[in-house]
Design a protein around this motif. Structure first.
Motif, short mmCIF file in Angstrom:
data_model
loop_
_atom_site.label_atom_id
_atom_site.label_comp_id
_atom_site.label_asym_id
_atom_site.label_seq_id
_atom_site.Cartn_x
_atom_site.Cartn_y
_atom_site.Cartn_z
N VAL A 86 0.81 -1.21 0.00
CA VAL A 86 0.00 0.00 0.00
C VAL A 86 0.85 1.27 0.00
CG1 VAL A 86 -1.99 -1.10 1.08
CG2 VAL A 86 -0.23 -0.04 2.52
N GLY A 87 2.13 1.15 0.12
CA GLY A 87 3.00 2.31 0.10
C GLY A 87 4.45 1.90 0.19
N GLY A 88 5.31 2.83 -0.08
CA GLY A 88 6.71 2.51 0.00
C GLY A 88 7.58 3.75 -0.06
N ALA A 89 8.84 3.54 0.22
CA ALA A 89 9.84 4.60 0.16
C ALA A 89 11.17 3.93 -0.16
CB ALA A 89 9.92 5.34 1.48
N GLY A 90 12.05 4.69 -0.75
CA GLY A 90 13.35 4.12 -1.05
C GLY A 90 14.40 5.20 -1.22
N VAL A 91 15.63 4.77 -1.12
CA VAL A 91 16.76 5.68 -1.32
C VAL A 91 17.75 5.02 -2.26
CG1 VAL A 91 16.56 6.89 0.89
CG2 VAL A 91 17.96 4.85 0.74
N GLN A 92 18.30 5.85 -3.12
CA GLN A 92 19.36 5.41 -4.02
C GLN A 92 20.66 5.89 -3.40
OE1 GLN A 92 19.19 7.21 -7.87
NE2 GLN A 92 21.28 6.64 -8.34
N LEU A 93 21.50 4.97 -2.99
CA LEU A 93 22.77 5.33 -2.38
C LEU A 93 23.77 5.67 -3.48
CD1 LEU A 93 22.88 2.49 0.29
CD2 LEU A 93 22.06 4.83 0.55
N GLN A 94 24.36 6.83 -3.34
CA GLN A 94 25.27 7.28 -4.39
C GLN A 94 26.40 8.08 -3.76
OE1 GLN A 94 23.19 9.52 -7.33
NE2 GLN A 94 25.01 9.96 -8.51
N PRO A 95 27.61 7.60 -3.86
CA PRO A 95 28.73 8.36 -3.28
C PRO A 95 29.02 9.59 -4.14
CG PRO A 95 29.55 6.42 -4.42
CD PRO A 95 28.05 6.35 -4.46
N ILE A 96 29.48 10.64 -3.48
CA ILE A 96 29.91 11.82 -4.22
C ILE A 96 31.29 12.22 -3.73
CG2 ILE A 96 27.57 12.67 -4.67
CD1 ILE A 96 28.03 14.73 -2.44
N LEU A 97 32.03 12.83 -4.59
CA LEU A 97 33.37 13.30 -4.23
C LEU A 97 33.26 14.64 -3.51
CD1 LEU A 97 35.21 12.47 -7.56
CD2 LEU A 97 35.51 11.34 -5.36
N PRO A 98 34.24 14.97 -2.67
CA PRO A 98 34.25 16.29 -2.05
C PRO A 98 34.30 17.37 -3.14
CG PRO A 98 35.88 14.88 -1.04
CD PRO A 98 35.36 14.15 -2.24
N ARG A 99 33.71 18.51 -2.85
CA ARG A 99 33.71 19.62 -3.81
C ARG A 99 34.06 20.91 -3.09
NH1 ARG A 99 27.89 18.65 -5.72
NH2 ARG A 99 28.28 16.66 -4.84
N PRO A 100 34.54 21.90 -3.86
CA PRO A 100 34.88 23.17 -3.21
C PRO A 100 33.61 23.85 -2.69
CG PRO A 100 35.09 23.35 -5.58
CD PRO A 100 34.79 21.91 -5.28
N VAL A 101 33.77 24.56 -1.59
CA VAL A 101 32.64 25.25 -0.97
C VAL A 101 33.06 26.69 -0.71
CG1 VAL A 101 31.13 25.32 1.05
CG2 VAL A 101 31.84 23.13 0.11
N ASP A 102 32.21 27.62 -1.09
CA ASP A 102 32.44 29.03 -0.80
C ASP A 102 32.27 29.23 0.70
OD1 ASP A 102 32.61 31.78 -0.76
OD2 ASP A 102 30.61 32.09 -1.61
N THR A 103 33.29 29.76 1.38
CA THR A 103 33.24 29.89 2.84
C THR A 103 32.12 30.82 3.30
OG1 THR A 103 34.95 31.60 2.78
CG2 THR A 103 35.66 29.32 3.20
N LEU A 104 31.76 31.83 2.50
CA LEU A 104 30.66 32.72 2.89
C LEU A 104 29.34 31.95 2.89
CD1 LEU A 104 29.70 35.53 3.64
CD2 LEU A 104 29.51 36.05 1.20
N GLN A 105 29.10 31.13 1.87
CA GLN A 105 27.88 30.32 1.83
C GLN A 105 27.88 29.31 2.97
OE1 GLN A 105 27.90 28.58 -2.07
NE2 GLN A 105 26.43 30.09 -2.84
N LEU A 106 29.03 28.76 3.27
CA LEU A 106 29.14 27.79 4.35
C LEU A 106 28.76 28.42 5.68
CD1 LEU A 106 29.96 24.89 5.01
CD2 LEU A 106 32.29 25.70 5.32
N ALA A 107 29.21 29.65 5.90
CA ALA A 107 28.89 30.34 7.16
C ALA A 107 27.38 30.61 7.25
CB ALA A 107 29.67 31.65 7.24
N LYS A 108 26.76 30.97 6.14
CA LYS A 108 25.31 31.26 6.13
C LYS A 108 24.49 29.98 6.30
CE LYS A 108 25.40 35.39 3.26
NZ LYS A 108 25.02 35.93 1.95
N ALA A 109 24.92 28.91 5.65
CA ALA A 109 24.15 27.67 5.67
C ALA A 109 24.23 26.97 7.02
CB ALA A 109 24.64 26.72 4.57
#
Length: 121
Positions: free
Chosen positions: A93-116
């Motif tokens: 009658v219902g369901g949920a699922g997740v697709q597991l997917q690895p990601i590589l590290p990526r650059p992050v803007d430090t200003l956005q990081l501080a806000k987030a």
């Protein structure tokens, strides 16, 4: 049932409270390889209901989704849960699922990081 035993019964093994009525009415189980067909149908139907898939494209999406789900369930790259009535475990009658997917590290803007804040790390 003693009061202490009742409280213990209403807790999941990880100690979080569980609503007793929900656990008595429905069962949640892990999706297995034979469930790929019904999961693919649910997925294609979801997109059809949203207007993203025409009647002609429904079967194409369902078939392609089923093949990929079979691969991913088998490899562990997809984990799904299916809900069934407690008295009718063959009816999903219902369901949920997740697709597991690895990601590589990526650059992050430090200003956005501080806000987030920590939530987006």
């Amino acid at each position: 049932m003693q009061r202490g035993e009742e409280k213990e019964h209403c807790r999941h093994s990880d100690r979080y409270p569980v609503a007793r009525a929900a656990s008595d009415s429905f069962k949640i189980r892990r999706a297995t390889l034979p469930d790929a067909d019904v999961i693919a149908w649910h997925r294609a139907r979801m997109f059809q209901d949203m207007g993203d898939v025409s009647d002609d494209a429904f079967e194409i999406l369902r078939t392609k989704s089923r093949a990929r789900l079979e691969q991913w369930i088998d490899s562990g790259d997809y984990i799904g849960w299916l809900a069934t009535p407690a008295d009718n475990p063959e009816t999903i009658v219902g369901g949920a699922g997740v697709q597991l997917q690895p990601i590589l590290p990526r650059p992050v803007d430090t200003l956005q990081l501080a806000k987030a804040g920590r939530r987006q790390l």
